[in-house]
Design an enzyme around this catalytic site. Structure first.
Site, PDB file in Angstrom:
ATOM      1  N   SER A 182       0.852  -1.197   0.000  1.00  9.84           N
ATOM      2  CA  SER A 182       0.000   0.000   0.000  1.00  9.84           C
ATOM      3  C   SER A 182       0.879   1.236   0.000  1.00  9.84           C
ATOM      4  O   SER A 182       2.030   1.206   0.467  1.00  9.84           O
ATOM      5  CB  SER A 182      -0.893   0.007   1.244  1.00  9.84           C
ATOM      6  OG  SER A 182      -1.541   1.261   1.400  1.00  9.84           O
ATOM      7  N   TYR A 195      -2.189  -0.793  10.422  1.00  7.56           N
ATOM      8  CA  TYR A 195      -2.308  -1.207   9.024  1.00  7.56           C
ATOM      9  C   TYR A 195      -1.068  -0.814   8.230  1.00  7.56           C
ATOM     10  O   TYR A 195      -0.494  -1.633   7.497  1.00  7.56           O
ATOM     11  CB  TYR A 195      -3.549  -0.565   8.412  1.00  7.56           C
ATOM     12  CG  TYR A 195      -3.727  -0.775   6.929  1.00  7.56           C
ATOM     13  CD1 TYR A 195      -4.295  -1.942   6.438  1.00  7.56           C
ATOM     14  CD2 TYR A 195      -3.355   0.208   6.014  1.00  7.56           C
ATOM     15  CE1 TYR A 195      -4.473  -2.135   5.069  1.00  7.56           C
ATOM     16  CE2 TYR A 195      -3.526   0.030   4.652  1.00  7.56           C
ATOM     17  CZ  TYR A 195      -4.085  -1.143   4.188  1.00  7.56           C
ATOM     18  OH  TYR A 195      -4.255  -1.329   2.836  1.00  7.56           O
TER      19      TYR A 195
END
Length: 290
Positions: A182, A195
């Protein structure tokens, strides 16, 4: 495309409970249903995509099927509706679709998902570790609970290890593992501390696995998406943040799942990416990946 954010880069405020469902999103995401055209780049390939029911996973499943691959779709029981629609789209492309539900935060389930996928596909050539979870924090680090950490780390990291371990028995020379990183690995948001940390770890694991598995002829790479319009967004972000979601990218908008799928096709293709391993490919709307 089926859907785009407006010129200000946002979407209408909306909220769902995790993990979120595609049909409740406004506007609906574009997974390439009407736009992706295959060119037989993955003919005969057998792929397992975790989190393949919706979002990026659905777009990859459609693209792989239209490129000639058969696809096993991993998903949670709550996502049955989305999984069945993805399977329908895969089969409409003339490919085999195998549904393999299960909660990947359990090691035994990961191994069962791989076993069932291999049984349904007749083998395995590509593993896409796409399943992931995030939940934006409204408080401070002091508010993070062990339960919060368990869900994020087990979904994003533990499952990647367990799925890879279980798949290696079936992956031969020329096989490919594609992990999902990401932009958060490079530009972490304070509200997504746990995350973002897992995504940085996935980058490291990708490089390490590429070094370890190279001698077996198995390529390992990752794709790092930027802000992409998937069910995870209305299910895990404050609804008002969606109104500017993606506006901070150089391109000024969020991406659609269909815009990420091509990266996964490239990395799965031995013809096009046969000498590519240990790489993280950014699809970020212009945000730097380095």
């Amino acid at each position: 495309m089926t859907a785009e954010s407006d010129s200000s880069g946002g979407f209408p405020a909306q909220h769902q409970q995790p993990p979120g469902l595609t049909g409740r999103m406004r506007p609906l995401p574009d997974h390439g249903e009407d736009s992706y055209v295959g060119h037989d780049r993955l003919t005969g390939v057998r792929a397992l995509i975790t989190g393949g029911d919706s979002g990026i996973g659905r777009a990859v499943a459609i693209a792989y099927a239209r490129e000639g691959a058969d696809v096993a779709i991993g998903y949670l029981d709550e996502e049955q509706e989305d999984a069945e629609e993805t399977a329908r789209l895969v089969e409409a492309a003339g490919a085999t679709a195998v549904l393999v539900p299960g909660d990947l935060t359990e090691e035994g389930t990961c191994r069962a998902v791989v076993r069932d996928a291999v049984r349904g596909l007749g083998g395995l050539d590509v593993l896409v570790n796409n399943a992931g979870f995030q939940m934006a924090r409204r408080g401070s680090i002091e508010d993070v609970t062990p339960e919060d950490l368990d869900r994020v780390l087990k979904t994003n990291l533990y499952a990647l290890v367990w799925m890879t371990q279980a798949s290696l028995e079936h992956l031969g020379y020329g096989a490919s593992i594609i992990n999902v990183s990401s932009i958060q690995a490079y530009q972490p948001s304070t509200s997504l501390l746990d995350y973002a940390s897992t995504k940085a770890a996935i980058n490291n694991m990708t490089v390490n696995l590429a070094a370890e598995l190279g001698e077996r002829g198995i390529r390992v790479n990752a794709v790092a998406p930027g802000p992409i319009w998937t069910p995870l967004q209305p299910a895990t972000q404050p609804s008002q943040k969606l109104e500017s979601f993606g506006a901070d990218t150089p391109l000024g908008r969020a991406g659609q799942p269909a815009e990420v799928a091509h990266a996964f096709v490239y990395l799965a293709s031995n013809h096009e990416a046969g000498y590519v391993s240990g790489t993280v490919l950014g699809v970020t709307g212009g945000k730097p990946v380095f």
